[in-house]
Design an enzyme around this catalytic site. Structure first.
Site, PDB file in Angstrom:
ATOM      1  N   ASP A   1       6.252   1.226  -4.018  1.00 50.33           N
ATOM      2  CA  ASP A   1       7.024   2.432  -4.358  1.00 50.33           C
ATOM      3  C   ASP A   1       7.443   2.404  -5.826  1.00 50.33           C
ATOM      4  OD1 ASP A   1       8.600   0.249  -3.661  1.00 50.33           O
ATOM      5  OD2 ASP A   1      10.238   1.441  -2.860  1.00 50.33           O
TER       6      ASP A   1
ATOM      7  N   ASP B   1      -5.214   8.386  -5.756  1.00 53.06           N
ATOM      8  CA  ASP B   1      -5.244   9.839  -5.933  1.00 53.06           C
ATOM      9  C   ASP B   1      -4.217  10.287  -6.962  1.00 53.06           C
ATOM     10  OD1 ASP B   1      -7.306  10.264  -4.217  1.00 53.06           O
ATOM     11  OD2 ASP B   1      -6.250  11.646  -2.897  1.00 53.06           O
TER      12      ASP B   1
ATOM     13  N   ASP C   1      -4.906   4.328  -1.139  1.00 47.28           N
ATOM     14  CA  ASP C   1      -5.295   5.714  -0.889  1.00 47.28           C
ATOM     15  C   ASP C   1      -4.378   6.649  -1.682  1.00 47.28           C
ATOM     16  OD1 ASP C   1      -6.522   7.874   0.228  1.00 47.28           O
ATOM     17  OD2 ASP C   1      -5.819   7.534   2.267  1.00 47.28           O
TER      18      ASP C   1
ATOM     19  N   LYS D   1       4.534  -4.109  -0.174  1.00 44.50           N
ATOM     20  CA  LYS D   1       5.952  -3.922   0.142  1.00 44.50           C
ATOM     21  C   LYS D   1       6.458  -5.211   0.792  1.00 44.50           C
ATOM     22  CE  LYS D   1       8.103  -0.386   0.517  1.00 44.50           C
ATOM     23  NZ  LYS D   1       9.287   0.011  -0.272  1.00 44.50           N
TER      24      LYS D   1
END
Ligand code: NAD
Length: 369
Positions: free
Chosen positions: A226, A254, A250, A193
């Site tokens: 994002d 997933d 993380d 970011k």
């Protein structure tokens, strides 16, 4: 013929030993059929180690793990151990391995076998044939940064965590990602970011520098994390290797894993610095846990653990073609309709046992010759 390939097997708890039995069938196949022999040793980890030694990882086992070319772990944990003190819980054994081996690059592939494309929550054409790799930095970032804690400030409490990355930490995980990309589709997308975080600005600069200096042949792009999450859901096949920090990795790994369906299908690798023989410190393990609800019933899907061994073939033993052979064998049995209970669709049918799935994969390996 490959020599000096040492492998430490730690089956662990619950379904760990069951799925590892099937991996042993595959390992045993490679000796006589492909001339790949491994110096295999086996030891205890997790609750099994606690039951015998009173600790979830004995020092001797830790020392062995530091010496071998690769460690292959099943799973740890179970309700029997929930009452134990935090310091001797089964998970501590796994965390100690990761920490003391300094495994800074966590590799999580998201691969969709065509036969299972209907399992995804996304449209079939979005996920069929998907094969991407998320490289997550595992030993630094906001989960470790100081200062951290909950402090009093005025008349209220403040929760604090610190996102902190050194240049060398970014440098080494970027190199892992570029090295991997060269063994795959030769493309890396770095996610951070940089628009709102200084650590993201540094991350982007260092990844770009490592690329320009040593990996100009690899295609590099940068994306805000994002936007990356959105792109993963919109058109995941645009990616090859994604490299990102501990926190974003993380979440993104997933999310990407779930594009492909069952937990019983997901392998992983955690890699550290190269050892004196050039091979990286390495721990391979399925993403799933010890599944106490089905342990001992022959219901577990061994594919995640078998695909973890395929990753060891590719990333520790430089046997990319044999890794591809093993992955193709898995693809073949799935295409033929072989299903453990976790892969049964709403139409029903009779699931096969853990052992039968292992046998089917070995038979497909035979047929590949
Ligand atoms: P889990 O991954 O063990 O199980 C979640 C669900 O998925 C269960 O319904 C289980 O039956 C199913 N499942 C998992 N692996 C499967 C397989 N190979 N084949 C078929 N079905 C499978 O997660 P959990 O239930 O949250 O945790 C159980 C124990 O495992 C806990 O003690 C937890 O701490 C531990 N755990 C260990 C690891 C690890 O060793 N790396 C990871 C996660 C959880």
């Amino acid at each position: 013929m490959m020599t000096n390939a040492s492998l430490l097997i730690l089956p662990g708890d619950g379904i760990g030993p069951e799925v590892m039995t099937e991996v042993r069938k595959v390992i045993d196949w490679y000796g006589p059929k492909r001339g790949l022999t491994f110096d295999v040793s086996e030891d205890l980890v997790g609750g099994a180690a606690y039951d015998t030694h009173g600790t979830p990882l004995h020092d001797d086992t830790m020392a062995k793990a530091q010496e071998v070319d690769a460690v292959l772990l099943g799973a740890v944990g179970g309700p029997k151990y929930d009452v134990l003190d935090f310091s001797v819980k089964p998970e501590r054994g796994l965390l100690r391995l990761r920490k003391e081996m300094d495994l800074f690059a966590n590799l999580r592939p998201a691969q969709c076998f065509d036969a299972l494309a209907d399992f995804s929550s996304l449209k079939k054409d979005v996920v069929a044939g998907l094969d991407i790799m998320i490289v997550r930095e595992l030993t630094s970032g906001i989960y470790f940064g100081e200062p951290r804690g909950i402090i009093e400030e005025g008349n209220e409490r403040v929760g604090i965590n610190t996102q902190r990355y050194t240049e060398s930490e970014i440098d080494r995980v970027a190199r892992s990602a570029f090295d991997l990309a060269r063994k795959r589709g030769n493309k890396v997308c770095s996610m951070e970011k940089a628009n709102v975080m200084e650590s993201g600005i540094l991350w982007r600069e260092v990844v770009q520098r490592v690329h320009d200096e040593d990996y100009p042949d690899v295609e590099l792009s940068h994306m805000y994390a994002d936007a990356g999450a959105m792109q993963l859901c919109r058109w995941p096949k645009q990616f090859d290797v994604i490299v990102t920090d501990n926190l974003f990795g993380d979440l993104l790994s997933d999310a990407a894993a779930m594009l492909t369906g069952s937990l019983g299908m997901l392998p992983s690798a955690s890699l550290g610095a190269p050892m004196s023989n050039g091979r990286p410190k390495a721990l391979y393990e399925p993403v799933h846990g010890s599944a106490p609800d089905i342990a001992g019933q022959g219901k577990a899907n061994p594919i995640a653990c078998i695909l973890s061994f395929a990753m060891a073939l590719r990333y520790s033993f430089d046997q990319g073609e044999e890794a591809t052979r093993l992955e193709a064998a898995v693809e073949t049995v799935l295409a033929d309709g072989a299903r453990t209970a976790d892969l049964m669709g709403p139409d029903g049918g009779t699931p096969m046992s853990t052992a039968k799935m292992g046998d089917a994969i070995v038979a497909a390996l035979d047929a590949s010759l």
